[in-house]
Design an enzyme around this catalytic site. Structure first.
Site, PDB file in Angstrom:
ATOM      1  N   GLU A  48      12.213   6.595  94.791  1.00  0.00           N
ATOM      2  CA  GLU A  48      12.240   6.275  92.924  1.00  0.00           C
ATOM      3  C   GLU A  48      12.046   4.634  92.748  1.00  0.00           C
ATOM      4  O   GLU A  48      12.787   3.264  93.087  1.00  0.00           O
ATOM      5  CB  GLU A  48      13.708   6.292  93.117  1.00  0.00           C
ATOM      6  CG  GLU A  48      13.967   7.250  91.983  1.00  0.00           C
ATOM      7  CD  GLU A  48      13.439   8.673  91.791  1.00  0.00           C
ATOM      8  OE1 GLU A  48      12.411   8.992  92.836  1.00  0.00           O
ATOM      9  OE2 GLU A  48      12.713   8.637  90.535  1.00  0.00           O
ATOM     10  N   CYS A  79       2.848   5.433  96.291  1.00  0.00           N
ATOM     11  CA  CYS A  79       3.981   6.578  94.920  1.00  0.00           C
ATOM     12  C   CYS A  79       4.698   5.583  94.199  1.00  0.00           C
ATOM     13  O   CYS A  79       3.989   5.191  92.813  1.00  0.00           O
ATOM     14  CB  CYS A  79       4.236   7.225  95.298  1.00  0.00           C
ATOM     15  SG  CYS A  79       4.830   8.725  94.630  1.00  0.00           S
ATOM     16  N   ILE A 133       4.098  13.411  96.225  1.00  0.00           N
ATOM     17  CA  ILE A 133       5.225  13.983  95.751  1.00  0.00           C
ATOM     18  C   ILE A 133       6.473  13.115  95.152  1.00  0.00           C
ATOM     19  O   ILE A 133       6.202  12.045  94.602  1.00  0.00           O
ATOM     20  CB  ILE A 133       6.782  13.598  96.938  1.00  0.00           C
ATOM     21  CG1 ILE A 133       5.663  14.268  98.566  1.00  0.00           C
ATOM     22  CG2 ILE A 133       8.289  14.007  96.903  1.00  0.00           C
ATOM     23  CD1 ILE A 133       6.548  13.696  99.939  1.00  0.00           C
ATOM     24  N   HIS A 169       0.885   9.725  99.306  1.00  0.00           N
ATOM     25  CA  HIS A 169       1.806   8.704 100.461  1.00  0.00           C
ATOM     26  C   HIS A 169       0.269   9.499 101.795  1.00  0.00           C
ATOM     27  O   HIS A 169       0.644  10.033 102.970  1.00  0.00           O
ATOM     28  CB  HIS A 169       2.709  10.209 101.314  1.00  0.00           C
ATOM     29  CG  HIS A 169       4.175   9.363  99.363  1.00  0.00           C
ATOM     30  ND1 HIS A 169       5.106   8.134  99.827  1.00  0.00           N
ATOM     31  CD2 HIS A 169       3.853  10.461  99.021  1.00  0.00           C
ATOM     32  CE1 HIS A 169       5.581   9.272  98.514  1.00  0.00           C
ATOM     33  NE2 HIS A 169       4.975   9.673  97.696  1.00  0.00           N
ATOM     34  N   GLU A 171       1.228   7.437 104.241  1.00  0.00           N
ATOM     35  CA  GLU A 171       2.521   7.002 105.639  1.00  0.00           C
ATOM     36  C   GLU A 171       2.921   8.833 105.856  1.00  0.00           C
ATOM     37  O   GLU A 171       2.985   8.287 106.992  1.00  0.00           O
ATOM     38  CB  GLU A 171       2.548   6.364 105.257  1.00  0.00           C
ATOM     39  CG  GLU A 171       4.210   6.607 103.885  1.00  0.00           C
ATOM     40  CD  GLU A 171       3.979   6.219 103.097  1.00  0.00           C
ATOM     41  OE1 GLU A 171       2.766   6.526 102.480  1.00  0.00           O
ATOM     42  OE2 GLU A 171       4.325   6.881 102.384  1.00  0.00           O
TER      43      GLU A 171
END
Ligand code: GLN
Length: 187
Positions: A48, A79, A133, A169, A171
């Site tokens: 976040e 992100c 996401i 992402h 990862e």
């Protein structure tokens, strides 16, 4: 070669796993003194952006990391990490490291497309899996920014000199393409 992974919040452990897989040493950046060692690049993970931005200030690491990046250290933001690197966020008044000349839109895919996975081309490396996401996308890029990937006509990966950012992402998959690309920026 050693990479510091910002580990105050978010998906930092997954970056370590991918770096392990390609034989690159890494450590977690949790507090200011972690930045005193010698290292070659920084990863800003997903999570976040507002929380990470706040914690970076509270832990007094913001200015040190910003000056490392401004002085040319390689950085890779995924992100929320992409949002930390943008010099403009169209739907947020916050601004963080502002290391790259682009405008990010937070939570850009809305509720229905909140999370999704797609295969798409990254740079000249062929197709890779991309996991989104509650992701941002990039609305505008400056002339110095190289576009590395687009999905549905939206820019989702960019590079500007020592800085790399992806809205997705890598990862969270076992594909090491983007991490290898990042490491090749340092060598
Ligand atoms: N929505 C988050 C933000 O705005 C980013 C989500 C993520 O990193 N997976 O910071």
């Amino acid at each position: 070669m050693k990479i510091g992974i910002l580990a105050v919040q978010g998906a930092f452990e997954e970056h370590k796993k991918l770096l392990d897989k390609i034989g690159v040493a890494s450590f977690e950046i949790r507090k200011k003194s972690d930045l005193e060692q010698k290292f070659d690049g920084i990863i800003l993970p997903g999570g976040e952006s507002t929380v990470m931005g706040k914690l970076l200030r509270e832990l007094d690491m913001f200015d040190t990391i910003k000056s490392l990046i401004d002085n040319g250290m390689a950085v890779f933001g995924t992100c929320a990490g992409l949002i930390l690197l943008a010099n403009k966020i169209c739907n947020d008044t916050n601004i963080y490291f502002a290391s790259m000349d682009f405008t990010a839109k937070r939570n850009a895919y809305g509720r229905q497309l909140g999370s999704f996975e797609i295969n798409s081309t990254f740079a000249d490396c062929g197709e890779i899996p991309m996991v989104f996401i509650r992701a941002p996308y990039i609305e505008r890029v400056g002339d110095k920014v190289e576009i590395l990937a687009t999905v549905n006509n939206k820019i989702v990966a960019v590079r500007q000199k020592n800085c790399l950012a992806t809205a997705f992402h890598p990862e969270l998959t076992d594909d090491t393409t983007v991490h290898k690309y990042f490491i090749s920026m340092i060598k």
